[in-house]
Write an enzyme that holds these catalytic residues in place. Structure first.
Site, PDB file in Angstrom:
ATOM      1  N   HIS A 122      14.004  -1.382   5.958  1.00  0.00           N
ATOM      2  CA  HIS A 122      13.416  -1.459   4.617  1.00  0.00           C
ATOM      3  C   HIS A 122      13.770  -2.780   3.956  1.00  0.00           C
ATOM      4  O   HIS A 122      14.920  -3.203   4.004  1.00  0.00           O
ATOM      5  CB  HIS A 122      13.932  -0.314   3.729  1.00  0.00           C
ATOM      6  CG  HIS A 122      13.586   1.031   4.279  1.00  0.00           C
ATOM      7  ND1 HIS A 122      14.301   1.610   5.302  1.00  0.00           N
ATOM      8  CD2 HIS A 122      12.588   1.889   3.969  1.00  0.00           C
ATOM      9  CE1 HIS A 122      13.745   2.783   5.595  1.00  0.00           C
ATOM     10  NE2 HIS A 122      12.715   2.970   4.804  1.00  0.00           N
ATOM     11  N   ARG A 187      -0.947   1.709   2.705  1.00  0.00           N
ATOM     12  CA  ARG A 187      -0.736   3.156   2.768  1.00  0.00           C
ATOM     13  C   ARG A 187      -2.059   3.886   3.028  1.00  0.00           C
ATOM     14  O   ARG A 187      -2.123   4.798   3.837  1.00  0.00           O
ATOM     15  CB  ARG A 187      -0.122   3.663   1.456  1.00  0.00           C
ATOM     16  CG  ARG A 187       1.256   3.056   1.167  1.00  0.00           C
ATOM     17  CD  ARG A 187       1.822   3.627  -0.125  1.00  0.00           C
ATOM     18  NE  ARG A 187       3.131   3.073  -0.459  1.00  0.00           N
ATOM     19  CZ  ARG A 187       4.286   3.505   0.039  1.00  0.00           C
ATOM     20  NH1 ARG A 187       4.300   4.487   0.920  1.00  0.00           N
ATOM     21  NH2 ARG A 187       5.428   2.959  -0.332  1.00  0.00           N
ATOM     22  N   GLN A 212       3.660   4.908  -3.765  1.00  0.00           N
ATOM     23  CA  GLN A 212       3.088   5.995  -2.959  1.00  0.00           C
ATOM     24  C   GLN A 212       1.953   6.697  -3.724  1.00  0.00           C
ATOM     25  O   GLN A 212       2.149   7.109  -4.864  1.00  0.00           O
ATOM     26  CB  GLN A 212       4.159   7.057  -2.640  1.00  0.00           C
ATOM     27  CG  GLN A 212       5.114   6.640  -1.559  1.00  0.00           C
ATOM     28  CD  GLN A 212       6.332   7.565  -1.448  1.00  0.00           C
ATOM     29  OE1 GLN A 212       6.572   8.415  -2.290  1.00  0.00           O
ATOM     30  NE2 GLN A 212       7.107   7.358  -0.408  1.00  0.00           N
ATOM     31  N   SER A 246     -13.416   3.568 -11.004  1.00  0.00           N
ATOM     32  CA  SER A 246     -14.346   3.165  -9.938  1.00  0.00           C
ATOM     33  C   SER A 246     -13.955   3.708  -8.564  1.00  0.00           C
ATOM     34  O   SER A 246     -14.831   4.128  -7.804  1.00  0.00           O
ATOM     35  CB  SER A 246     -14.481   1.644  -9.892  1.00  0.00           C
ATOM     36  OG  SER A 246     -15.100   1.202 -11.063  1.00  0.00           O
ATOM     37  N   ASP A 331     -23.475  -5.720 -14.205  1.00  0.00           N
ATOM     38  CA  ASP A 331     -23.195  -5.349 -15.606  1.00  0.00           C
ATOM     39  C   ASP A 331     -24.445  -5.581 -16.447  1.00  0.00           C
ATOM     40  O   ASP A 331     -24.767  -4.803 -17.348  1.00  0.00           O
ATOM     41  CB  ASP A 331     -22.087  -6.248 -16.197  1.00  0.00           C
ATOM     42  CG  ASP A 331     -20.703  -5.835 -15.728  1.00  0.00           C
ATOM     43  OD1 ASP A 331     -20.552  -4.700 -15.260  1.00  0.00           O
ATOM     44  OD2 ASP A 331     -19.780  -6.672 -15.818  1.00  0.00           O
ATOM     45  N   ALA A 366     -18.035 -12.308 -26.713  1.00  0.00           N
ATOM     46  CA  ALA A 366     -18.560 -13.440 -25.939  1.00  0.00           C
ATOM     47  C   ALA A 366     -17.818 -13.571 -24.614  1.00  0.00           C
ATOM     48  O   ALA A 366     -17.777 -14.639 -24.009  1.00  0.00           O
ATOM     49  CB  ALA A 366     -18.444 -14.725 -26.764  1.00  0.00           C
ATOM     50  N   ALA A 369     -18.742  -9.183 -20.619  1.00  0.00           N
ATOM     51  CA  ALA A 369     -19.763  -8.198 -20.982  1.00  0.00           C
ATOM     52  C   ALA A 369     -20.719  -8.785 -22.022  1.00  0.00           C
ATOM     53  O   ALA A 369     -21.936  -8.585 -21.945  1.00  0.00           O
ATOM     54  CB  ALA A 369     -19.093  -6.937 -21.522  1.00  0.00           C
ATOM     55  N   ASN A 388     -18.455 -13.224 -32.688  1.00  0.00           N
ATOM     56  CA  ASN A 388     -17.230 -13.104 -31.883  1.00  0.00           C
ATOM     57  C   ASN A 388     -16.022 -13.489 -32.714  1.00  0.00           C
ATOM     58  O   ASN A 388     -16.109 -14.295 -33.639  1.00  0.00           O
ATOM     59  CB  ASN A 388     -17.334 -14.026 -30.653  1.00  0.00           C
ATOM     60  CG  ASN A 388     -16.272 -13.689 -29.627  1.00  0.00           C
ATOM     61  OD1 ASN A 388     -16.080 -12.529 -29.300  1.00  0.00           O
ATOM     62  ND2 ASN A 388     -15.566 -14.701 -29.146  1.00  0.00           N
ATOM     63  N   ARG A 393     -16.495 -19.553 -29.260  1.00  0.00           N
ATOM     64  CA  ARG A 393     -17.093 -18.890 -28.085  1.00  0.00           C
ATOM     65  C   ARG A 393     -18.440 -18.274 -28.461  1.00  0.00           C
ATOM     66  O   ARG A 393     -19.365 -18.236 -27.660  1.00  0.00           O
ATOM     67  CB  ARG A 393     -16.153 -17.805 -27.529  1.00  0.00           C
ATOM     68  CG  ARG A 393     -14.875 -18.380 -26.945  1.00  0.00           C
ATOM     69  CD  ARG A 393     -14.027 -17.279 -26.315  1.00  0.00           C
ATOM     70  NE  ARG A 393     -14.528 -16.894 -25.000  1.00  0.00           N
ATOM     71  CZ  ARG A 393     -14.141 -15.788 -24.344  1.00  0.00           C
ATOM     72  NH1 ARG A 393     -13.276 -14.972 -24.886  1.00  0.00           N
ATOM     73  NH2 ARG A 393     -14.635 -15.507 -23.170  1.00  0.00           N
ATOM     74  N   GLY A 476     -21.176   3.520 -23.533  1.00  0.00           N
ATOM     75  CA  GLY A 476     -20.746   2.653 -22.433  1.00  0.00           C
ATOM     76  C   GLY A 476     -20.732   3.374 -21.096  1.00  0.00           C
ATOM     77  O   GLY A 476     -20.783   2.743 -20.044  1.00  0.00           O
TER      78      GLY A 476
HETATM   79  P1  NAP Z   1     -13.433 -10.122 -21.887  1.00  0.00           P
HETATM   80  O1  NAP Z   1     -14.203 -11.043 -21.034  1.00  0.00           O
HETATM   81  O2  NAP Z   1     -11.960 -10.196 -21.888  1.00  0.00           O
HETATM   82  O3  NAP Z   1     -13.929 -10.292 -23.401  1.00  0.00           O
HETATM   83  C1  NAP Z   1     -13.305  -9.579 -24.427  1.00  0.00           C
HETATM   84  C2  NAP Z   1     -14.086  -9.751 -25.711  1.00  0.00           C
HETATM   85  O4  NAP Z   1     -13.516  -8.877 -26.665  1.00  0.00           O
HETATM   86  C3  NAP Z   1     -14.027 -11.150 -26.265  1.00  0.00           C
HETATM   87  O5  NAP Z   1     -15.229 -11.432 -26.923  1.00  0.00           O
HETATM   88  C4  NAP Z   1     -12.859 -11.031 -27.269  1.00  0.00           C
HETATM   89  O6  NAP Z   1     -12.929 -11.972 -28.316  1.00  0.00           O
HETATM   90  C5  NAP Z   1     -13.103  -9.656 -27.807  1.00  0.00           C
HETATM   91  N1  NAP Z   1     -11.896  -9.064 -28.367  1.00  0.00           N
HETATM   92  C6  NAP Z   1     -10.801  -8.643 -27.691  1.00  0.00           C
HETATM   93  N2  NAP Z   1      -9.895  -8.119 -28.543  1.00  0.00           N
HETATM   94  C7  NAP Z   1     -10.425  -8.226 -29.785  1.00  0.00           C
HETATM   95  C8  NAP Z   1      -9.987  -7.874 -31.074  1.00  0.00           C
HETATM   96  N3  NAP Z   1      -8.779  -7.309 -31.266  1.00  0.00           N
HETATM   97  N4  NAP Z   1     -10.787  -8.127 -32.136  1.00  0.00           N
HETATM   98  C9  NAP Z   1     -11.995  -8.692 -31.947  1.00  0.00           C
HETATM   99  N5  NAP Z   1     -12.483  -9.060 -30.746  1.00  0.00           N
HETATM  100  C10 NAP Z   1     -11.709  -8.822 -29.681  1.00  0.00           C
HETATM  101  O7  NAP Z   1     -13.810  -8.581 -21.550  1.00  0.00           O
HETATM  102  P2  NAP Z   1     -15.207  -8.002 -21.018  1.00  0.00           P
HETATM  103  O8  NAP Z   1     -15.201  -7.917 -19.547  1.00  0.00           O
HETATM  104  O9  NAP Z   1     -16.303  -8.745 -21.688  1.00  0.00           O
HETATM  105  O10 NAP Z   1     -15.111  -6.502 -21.554  1.00  0.00           O
HETATM  106  C11 NAP Z   1     -15.282  -6.202 -22.924  1.00  0.00           C
HETATM  107  C12 NAP Z   1     -15.394  -4.690 -23.085  1.00  0.00           C
HETATM  108  O11 NAP Z   1     -16.529  -4.214 -22.362  1.00  0.00           O
HETATM  109  C13 NAP Z   1     -14.190  -3.942 -22.523  1.00  0.00           C
HETATM  110  O12 NAP Z   1     -13.875  -2.882 -23.377  1.00  0.00           O
HETATM  111  C14 NAP Z   1     -14.698  -3.392 -21.200  1.00  0.00           C
HETATM  112  O13 NAP Z   1     -14.066  -2.168 -20.838  1.00  0.00           O
HETATM  113  C15 NAP Z   1     -16.152  -3.151 -21.524  1.00  0.00           C
HETATM  114  N6  NAP Z   1     -16.970  -3.170 -20.291  1.00  0.00           N
HETATM  115  C16 NAP Z   1     -17.629  -2.025 -19.997  1.00  0.00           C
HETATM  116  C17 NAP Z   1     -18.407  -1.963 -18.866  1.00  0.00           C
HETATM  117  C18 NAP Z   1     -19.130  -0.708 -18.572  1.00  0.00           C
HETATM  118  O14 NAP Z   1     -19.552  -0.512 -17.429  1.00  0.00           O
HETATM  119  N7  NAP Z   1     -19.337   0.145 -19.554  1.00  0.00           N
HETATM  120  C19 NAP Z   1     -18.523  -3.079 -18.023  1.00  0.00           C
HETATM  121  C20 NAP Z   1     -17.858  -4.255 -18.378  1.00  0.00           C
HETATM  122  C21 NAP Z   1     -17.079  -4.286 -19.516  1.00  0.00           C
HETATM  123  P3  NAP Z   1     -12.275 -13.453 -28.172  1.00  0.00           P
HETATM  124  O15 NAP Z   1     -13.312 -14.290 -27.483  1.00  0.00           O
HETATM  125  O16 NAP Z   1     -11.994 -13.843 -29.545  1.00  0.00           O
HETATM  126  O17 NAP Z   1     -11.031 -13.269 -27.341  1.00  0.00           O
END
Ligand code: NAP
Length: 509
Positions: A122, A187, A212, A246, A331, A366, A369, A388, A393, A476
């Site tokens: 180990h 694993r 595990q 997922s 997405d 921004a 997503a 945003n 951004r 979502g």
């Molecule tokens: P990301 O690239 O990290 O972007 C996050 C975004 O949220 C940025 O615009 C950020 O603003 C903003 N943000 C984070 N915290 C904040 C706060 N406290 N107040 C205001 N704005 C805030 O993430 P992402 O991949 O785009 O995902 C965003 C959301 O979409 C997540 O909740 C994720 O779970 C969801 N999502 C869902 C699916 C689905 O299949 N339903 C797929 C993809 C994503 P700044 O630019 O100022 O940091």
């Protein structure tokens, strides 16, 4: 086929007996009795009781603290208990390489017919090089092991590849495991790479080593009984990855569709390094999530034009013909089709032109997503406004889709026209910060439809307040199911089982 072994770490014999029965009912093939966890262990009384009443074959281990176990005493007491276990009919005994020679000299050369000696090593800090691991295998074999066991620790997910390589080339029966969340692959894929057994804990609390999975996860989520040498490996590359649904979704759908693949959570710190390491054709496709979606664009040999304009890839496919990695973004389709169906549901428009055409959509966020929704909406002929937290951004994204940028605070009064659509693509409102919302409730009356990318919880504060204002909502979960359907089709070449996906998403998100 690798056996599933339940490590039992009970502190009393009674609990150990109950755990043995539970392991059997959960579907384990054997149990590991960890004598070093037992308080007040009395070898003469406890061993006969545990071994003669065993419901499953047993592996007896009495791990000393110098090898990561609980036992603090001397070797002679330990050796004597392990010898008794052999005499009582235990199918396996584990002895540490450091003392294996000494122990073997105290047991009879004629080992019982159904008995196998596991000699183990180990490493709780790292995973050595392939050369060092191979040398370790040779030393363990030379000392007289029936089964070689090596457990190391993954500091990076790429460390696990070395254990896999050594396991594949080992001629002796071998248990090769890499501890920690970054080693999980070793694993689950044990049967694929010729492992003798893999450990599955009874429940979340009862593990004997870090990383595990539970027996139920091995059997019911990862379908470990179906994993063979030719099983394709797929997975979600992300950090963090533990919380993702997922793996449940894709593995259940693979099973239902009869697809010979397994989908793993892959905790990777560096996507490029991960992809450079797991290059073999066995690794056929990956989902990609935070924080890797943008970097993924540069890691692909080819990128789908829409994913390139979005600037984010959430699906990577290894093209069978030439092994090239092709990147896609599902997405975008997931979010946009969910919003389109939401609008159709409320206005019953025809299908020829997108119901987004000509509409004003306010995209909040921004990041990955946000970009997917903004680009998708623009493709469908919508006019896009981006709000945003980090205003720069918002400006960048708005410029790239020919739209307008807003500060978050402006959402409270932004009302240039009736019938707007709001899409939240920030993590505001996501579990555990479920009180978060990007816009005051009063301003929601400016909108006809509100979509939230956040899917945990299913109904966020934003959606609840929109509903209270009489606005149509799209959850979502819809996006989650639809982006997963796109991924499933890329992964398998088959149609996605939509109703099963919905059922699983509703149950587990
Ligand atoms: P990301 O690239 O990290 O972007 C996050 C975004 O949220 C940025 O615009 C950020 O603003 C903003 N943000 C984070 N915290 C904040 C706060 N406290 N107040 C205001 N704005 C805030 O993430 P992402 O991949 O785009 O995902 C965003 C959301 O979409 C997540 O909740 C994720 O779970 C969801 N999502 C869902 C699916 C689905 O299949 N339903 C797929 C993809 C994503 P700044 O630019 O100022 O940091």
């Amino acid at each position: 086929m690798a056996l599933v072994c339940a490590p039992l770490v009970a502190t009393t014999v009674e609990e150990m007996e109950r755990d043995m029965a539970k392991a059997k009912s959960l579907g384990a093939d054997l149990v590991e009795i960890r004598l070093d966890f037992l308080h007040h262990f009395q070898p003469d009384i406890d061993l006969p009781r545990l071994i003669s009443n065993r419901p499953l074959p047993v592996l007896v281990t009495f791990r000393p603290n110098w090898e990561g176990g609980q036992y603090q005493g001397d070797d002679s007491t330990r050796f004597s208990a392990l010898r008794s276990a052999i005499e009582l009919g235990a199918e396996y005994v584990d002895i540490e390489l450091k003392v294996a020679e000494k122990f073997i000299s105290t047991i009879s050369e004629e080992r019982p017919e159904n008995f196998k000696l596991i000699v183990s090593s180990h490493n709780y800090e790292s995973t050595p090089s392939c050369e060092e691991l191979s040398e370790l295998v040779a030393r363990i074999q030379a000392v007289g092991a029936d089964i070689v066991k090596i457990a190391t620790t993954a500091v990076d997910i790429c460390d696990t590849a070395r254990m896999i390589q050594v396991m594949v080339h080992c001629h002796a029966p071998m248990i090769g495991l890499v501890m920690s969340e970054r080693g999980l692959m070793s694993r689950i894929l044990s049967p694929k790479f010729g492992g003798y057994l893999t450990f599955g804990k009874l429940d979340a609390e009862k593990e004997s080593a870090p990383g595990q999975p539970t027996i139920t996860e091995l059997l019911d989520i990862y379908n470990i009984r179906q994993i063979r040498a030719d099983t394709k490996v797929l997975g979600l590359v992300a950090k963090p990855v533990k919380q993702s649904k997922s793996p449940i979704l894709h593995n259940k759908c693979f099973k239902a569709a009869g697809f010979n693949g397994v989908y793993l959570p892959l905790l990777a710190d560096d996507l490029a390094k991960f992809l450079d390491t797991y290059l073999s054709p066995d690794f056929t496709g990956f989902s990609c999530s935070l924080p890797h979606k943008v970097i993924a664009v540069g890691c692909c040999d080819e990128v789908d034009p829409i994913a390139r304009s979005i600037g984010a890839v959430n699906t990577l496919i290894r093209r069978p013909a030439d092994g090239k990695l092709v990147g896609y973004n599902t997405d975008y389709i997931g979010a946009i089709s969910a919003i389109e169906d939401g609008i159709k549901g409320s206005s019953a428009k025809g299908d020829v032109v997108s119901p987004l055409n000509g509409r004003l959509i306010v995209v909040v966020g921004a990041g990955g997503a946000g970009k997917a929704v903004a680009y998708g909406a623009k493709e469908k002929g919508a006019r896009v406004v981006v709000a945003n937290r980090t205003y720069e951004r918002a400006v960048n994204l708005a410029n790239s889709v020919g739209g307008q940028a807003l500060r978050l605070a402006e959402l409270a009064t932004f009302h240039p026209e009736e019938g707007m659509i709001l899409a939240n693509a920030t993590s505001l409102g996501m579990y555990p910060n479920v009180d978060g919302t990007p816009i005051p409730k009063e301003a929601l009356t400016f909108y006809n439809l509100v979509f939230d990318a956040v899917y945990a919880p299913k109904v966020t504060r934003l959606l609840r307040e929109a509903q209270e204002c009489g606005v149509t909502i799209v959850s979502g979960v819809e996006m989650f199911v639809r982006q997963a359907m796109g991924q499933f089709e890329h992964f398998t070449g088959m149609n996605a089982p939509e109703s099963l996906m919905r059922e699983i998403a509703m149950k587990y998100t």
